[in-house]
Design a protein around this motif. Structure first.
Motif, PDB file in Angstrom:
ATOM      1  N   PHE A  53       1.124  -1.714   0.352  1.00 40.17           N
ATOM      2  CA  PHE A  53       0.627   0.292  -0.031  1.00 40.17           C
ATOM      3  C   PHE A  53       0.558   1.066  -0.225  1.00 40.17           C
ATOM      4  O   PHE A  53       1.892   1.454   0.625  1.00 40.17           O
ATOM      5  CB  PHE A  53      -0.583   0.113   1.513  1.00 40.17           C
ATOM      6  N   PHE A  54       0.489   2.489  -1.599  1.00 41.97           N
ATOM      7  CA  PHE A  54       1.254   3.404  -0.874  1.00 41.97           C
ATOM      8  C   PHE A  54       0.143   4.496  -1.217  1.00 41.97           C
ATOM      9  O   PHE A  54      -0.543   4.379  -1.706  1.00 41.97           O
ATOM     10  CB  PHE A  54       2.377   3.268  -2.356  1.00 41.97           C
ATOM     11  N   SER A  55       0.875   5.552  -0.316  1.00 41.34           N
ATOM     12  CA  SER A  55      -0.181   6.571  -0.880  1.00 41.34           C
ATOM     13  C   SER A  55      -0.053   7.455  -1.969  1.00 41.34           C
ATOM     14  O   SER A  55       1.953   7.123  -2.298  1.00 41.34           O
ATOM     15  CB  SER A  55      -0.704   7.352   0.728  1.00 41.34           C
ATOM     16  N   THR A  56      -0.787   8.356  -2.263  1.00 45.43           N
ATOM     17  CA  THR A  56      -0.436   8.704  -3.866  1.00 45.43           C
ATOM     18  C   THR A  56       0.450  10.091  -3.206  1.00 45.43           C
ATOM     19  O   THR A  56       2.025  10.447  -4.158  1.00 45.43           O
ATOM     20  CB  THR A  56      -1.280   9.185  -4.473  1.00 45.43           C
ATOM     21  N   THR A  57       0.514  10.232  -2.405  1.00 48.13           N
ATOM     22  CA  THR A  57       1.735  11.507  -1.627  1.00 48.13           C
ATOM     23  C   THR A  57       2.727  10.976  -1.742  1.00 48.13           C
ATOM     24  O   THR A  57       4.285  11.521  -2.428  1.00 48.13           O
ATOM     25  CB  THR A  57       1.017  12.338  -0.435  1.00 48.13           C
ATOM     26  N   MET A  58       2.980  10.378  -1.230  1.00 49.17           N
ATOM     27  CA  MET A  58       4.144   8.955  -0.727  1.00 49.17           C
ATOM     28  C   MET A  58       4.946   8.363  -2.407  1.00 49.17           C
ATOM     29  O   MET A  58       6.518   8.915  -2.743  1.00 49.17           O
ATOM     30  CB  MET A  58       3.768   7.459  -0.307  1.00 49.17           C
ATOM     31  N   LEU A  59       4.354   8.311  -3.152  1.00 45.78           N
ATOM     32  CA  LEU A  59       4.264   7.848  -4.529  1.00 45.78           C
ATOM     33  C   LEU A  59       4.821   9.414  -6.228  1.00 45.78           C
ATOM     34  O   LEU A  59       6.117   9.040  -5.618  1.00 45.78           O
ATOM     35  CB  LEU A  59       3.064   7.509  -5.463  1.00 45.78           C
ATOM     36  N   ASP A  60       4.101  10.482  -4.987  1.00 44.88           N
ATOM     37  CA  ASP A  60       4.558  12.412  -5.120  1.00 44.88           C
ATOM     38  C   ASP A  60       5.961  12.231  -4.647  1.00 44.88           C
ATOM     39  O   ASP A  60       6.548  12.907  -5.135  1.00 44.88           O
ATOM     40  CB  ASP A  60       3.725  12.713  -5.131  1.00 44.88           C
ATOM     41  N   ASN A  61       6.136  12.358  -3.712  1.00 45.89           N
ATOM     42  CA  ASN A  61       7.052  12.713  -2.635  1.00 45.89           C
ATOM     43  C   ASN A  61       7.901  11.685  -3.006  1.00 45.89           C
ATOM     44  O   ASN A  61       9.188  12.632  -2.537  1.00 45.89           O
ATOM     45  CB  ASN A  61       6.876  13.270  -1.773  1.00 45.89           C
ATOM     46  N   ASP A  62       8.700  10.881  -3.326  1.00 45.78           N
ATOM     47  CA  ASP A  62       9.426  10.373  -3.197  1.00 45.78           C
ATOM     48  C   ASP A  62       8.978   9.186  -3.882  1.00 45.78           C
ATOM     49  O   ASP A  62       9.263   7.876  -3.643  1.00 45.78           O
ATOM     50  CB  ASP A  62       9.478   9.999  -1.533  1.00 45.78           C
ATOM     51  N   PRO A  63       9.357   8.405  -5.323  1.00 45.04           N
ATOM     52  CA  PRO A  63       9.001   7.525  -6.012  1.00 45.04           C
ATOM     53  C   PRO A  63      10.483   6.255  -5.893  1.00 45.04           C
ATOM     54  O   PRO A  63      10.003   5.256  -5.575  1.00 45.04           O
ATOM     55  CB  PRO A  63       8.234   7.986  -7.132  1.00 45.04           C
ATOM     56  N   VAL A  64      11.585   6.809  -5.325  1.00 48.07           N
ATOM     57  CA  VAL A  64      12.207   5.801  -5.517  1.00 48.07           C
ATOM     58  C   VAL A  64      12.169   5.102  -4.455  1.00 48.07           C
ATOM     59  O   VAL A  64      12.742   3.849  -4.756  1.00 48.07           O
ATOM     60  CB  VAL A  64      13.653   6.488  -5.325  1.00 48.07           C
ATOM     61  N   TRP A  65      11.619   5.774  -3.195  1.00 45.86           N
ATOM     62  CA  TRP A  65      12.102   5.359  -2.004  1.00 45.86           C
ATOM     63  C   TRP A  65      10.772   3.577  -2.320  1.00 45.86           C
ATOM     64  O   TRP A  65      10.656   2.723  -1.406  1.00 45.86           O
ATOM     65  CB  TRP A  65      10.908   5.037  -0.784  1.00 45.86           C
ATOM     66  N   CYS A  66       9.614   3.846  -3.259  1.00 37.90           N
ATOM     67  CA  CYS A  66       8.033   3.144  -3.067  1.00 37.90           C
ATOM     68  C   CYS A  66       9.016   1.981  -4.560  1.00 37.90           C
ATOM     69  O   CYS A  66       8.313   0.802  -3.790  1.00 37.90           O
ATOM     70  CB  CYS A  66       7.134   4.097  -3.952  1.00 37.90           C
ATOM     71  N   PHE A  67       9.563   2.216  -5.108  1.00 34.30           N
ATOM     72  CA  PHE A  67      10.289   1.155  -6.409  1.00 34.30           C
ATOM     73  C   PHE A  67      11.396   0.463  -5.367  1.00 34.30           C
ATOM     74  O   PHE A  67      11.497  -0.976  -5.475  1.00 34.30           O
ATOM     75  CB  PHE A  67      11.098   1.805  -7.248  1.00 34.30           C
ATOM     76  N   ASN A  68      12.024   1.213  -4.301  1.00 36.09           N
ATOM     77  CA  ASN A  68      12.699  -0.074  -3.577  1.00 36.09           C
ATOM     78  C   ASN A  68      12.210  -1.149  -2.777  1.00 36.09           C
ATOM     79  O   ASN A  68      12.608  -1.586  -2.217  1.00 36.09           O
ATOM     80  CB  ASN A  68      13.641   1.126  -3.499  1.00 36.09           C
ATOM     81  N   GLN A  69      11.089  -0.529  -2.399  1.00 34.50           N
ATOM     82  CA  GLN A  69      10.407  -1.570  -1.930  1.00 34.50           C
ATOM     83  C   GLN A  69       9.958  -2.774  -2.832  1.00 34.50           C
ATOM     84  O   GLN A  69       9.091  -3.806  -1.690  1.00 34.50           O
ATOM     85  CB  GLN A  69       9.211  -0.722  -0.911  1.00 34.50           C
ATOM     86  N   LEU A  70       9.674  -2.827  -3.392  1.00 33.87           N
ATOM     87  CA  LEU A  70       9.278  -3.481  -4.656  1.00 33.87           C
ATOM     88  C   LEU A  70      10.493  -4.551  -5.620  1.00 33.87           C
ATOM     89  O   LEU A  70      10.205  -6.077  -5.638  1.00 33.87           O
ATOM     90  CB  LEU A  70       8.095  -3.377  -5.365  1.00 33.87           C
ATOM     91  N   ARG A  71      12.014  -3.552  -5.693  1.00 35.84           N
ATOM     92  CA  ARG A  71      12.657  -3.844  -6.391  1.00 35.84           C
ATOM     93  C   ARG A  71      13.039  -5.970  -6.131  1.00 35.84           C
ATOM     94  O   ARG A  71      13.382  -6.209  -7.361  1.00 35.84           O
ATOM     95  CB  ARG A  71      13.837  -3.354  -6.229  1.00 35.84           C
ATOM     96  N   PRO A  72      13.140  -5.736  -4.785  1.00 33.52           N
ATOM     97  CA  PRO A  72      13.643  -7.680  -4.655  1.00 33.52           C
ATOM     98  C   PRO A  72      12.947  -9.094  -5.263  1.00 33.52           C
ATOM     99  O   PRO A  72      13.072  -9.410  -6.352  1.00 33.52           O
ATOM    100  CB  PRO A  72      13.248  -7.428  -3.283  1.00 33.52           C
ATOM    101  N   TRP A  73      11.154  -8.173  -5.157  1.00 32.91           N
ATOM    102  CA  TRP A  73      10.528  -9.390  -5.835  1.00 32.91           C
ATOM    103  C   TRP A  73      10.151  -8.484  -7.537  1.00 32.91           C
ATOM    104  O   TRP A  73      10.271  -9.831  -7.970  1.00 32.91           O
ATOM    105  CB  TRP A  73       8.457  -8.785  -5.414  1.00 32.91           C
ATOM    106  N   LEU A  74      10.860  -7.800  -7.780  1.00 33.42           N
ATOM    107  CA  LEU A  74      10.488  -7.511  -9.480  1.00 33.42           C
ATOM    108  C   LEU A  74      11.783  -8.220  -9.951  1.00 33.42           C
ATOM    109  O   LEU A  74      11.093  -8.850 -11.113  1.00 33.42           O
ATOM    110  CB  LEU A  74      10.051  -6.052  -9.471  1.00 33.42           C
ATOM    111  N   GLU A  75      12.615  -8.115  -9.402  1.00 29.71           N
ATOM    112  CA  GLU A  75      14.328  -8.451  -9.765  1.00 29.71           C
ATOM    113  C   GLU A  75      14.337 -10.005  -9.639  1.00 29.71           C
ATOM    114  O   GLU A  75      14.401 -10.395 -10.972  1.00 29.71           O
ATOM    115  CB  GLU A  75      15.830  -7.543  -9.049  1.00 29.71           C
ATOM    116  N   GLN A  76      13.411 -10.523  -8.793  1.00 29.49           N
ATOM    117  CA  GLN A  76      13.588 -12.133  -8.431  1.00 29.49           C
ATOM    118  C   GLN A  76      12.103 -12.482  -9.306  1.00 29.49           C
ATOM    119  O   GLN A  76      12.688 -13.915  -9.390  1.00 29.49           O
ATOM    120  CB  GLN A  76      14.033 -12.481  -6.821  1.00 29.49           C
ATOM    121  N   GLY A  77      11.415 -11.886  -9.336  1.00 24.37           N
ATOM    122  CA  GLY A  77      10.041 -12.530  -9.629  1.00 24.37           C
ATOM    123  C   GLY A  77       9.535 -13.533  -9.207  1.00 24.37           C
ATOM    124  O   GLY A  77       8.713 -14.387  -9.291  1.00 24.37           O
ATOM    125  N   LYS A  78       9.498 -13.357  -7.958  1.00 24.52           N
ATOM    126  CA  LYS A  78       9.423 -14.297  -6.672  1.00 24.52           C
ATOM    127  C   LYS A  78       7.615 -13.867  -6.550  1.00 24.52           C
ATOM    128  O   LYS A  78       7.328 -13.204  -6.583  1.00 24.52           O
ATOM    129  CB  LYS A  78       9.759 -13.876  -6.049  1.00 24.52           C
TER     130      LYS A  78
END
Length: 93
Positions: A68-93
């Motif tokens: 879950f992300f707020s739109t404010t989180m995504l607007d203010n710090d998209p890199v942080w949001c993406f980094n939360q997802l990165r391990p699963w996206l890179e490994q395809g788990k």
């Protein structure tokens, strides 16, 4: 990878929707706008929170990791949001 937008799936008594879903990673994203707004149906209302809990439980039963992300989180710090997802996206788990 590119997520599917507005991914629909069935619950025992209804249908629900994820804002974004990465099939290969089994990863769902919910974007909650209006986090700071007052009202009776938004994500911070009692009904909205209960809907999110039901959605989270349905995802867990299906093995979907849900973030879950707020739109404010995504607007203010998209890199942080993406980094939360990165391990699963890179490994395809």
């Amino acid at each position: 990878p590119t997520p599917e937008k507005n991914y629909l799936f069935d619950l025992p008594d209804s249908r629900t929707e994820l804002d974004r879903f990465f099939f290969g990673a089994g990863l769902g994203i919910e974007l909650n706008g209006g986090t700071w707004a007052r009202g009776k149906s938004g994500p911070t209302s009692g009904a909205g929170i209960e809907r999110d809990y039901r959605k989270l439980a349905a995802c867990h039963r299906r093995g979907i990791k849900l973030f879950f992300f707020s739109t404010t989180m995504l607007d203010n710090d998209p890199v942080w949001c993406f980094n939360q997802l990165r391990p699963w996206l890179e490994q395809g788990k």
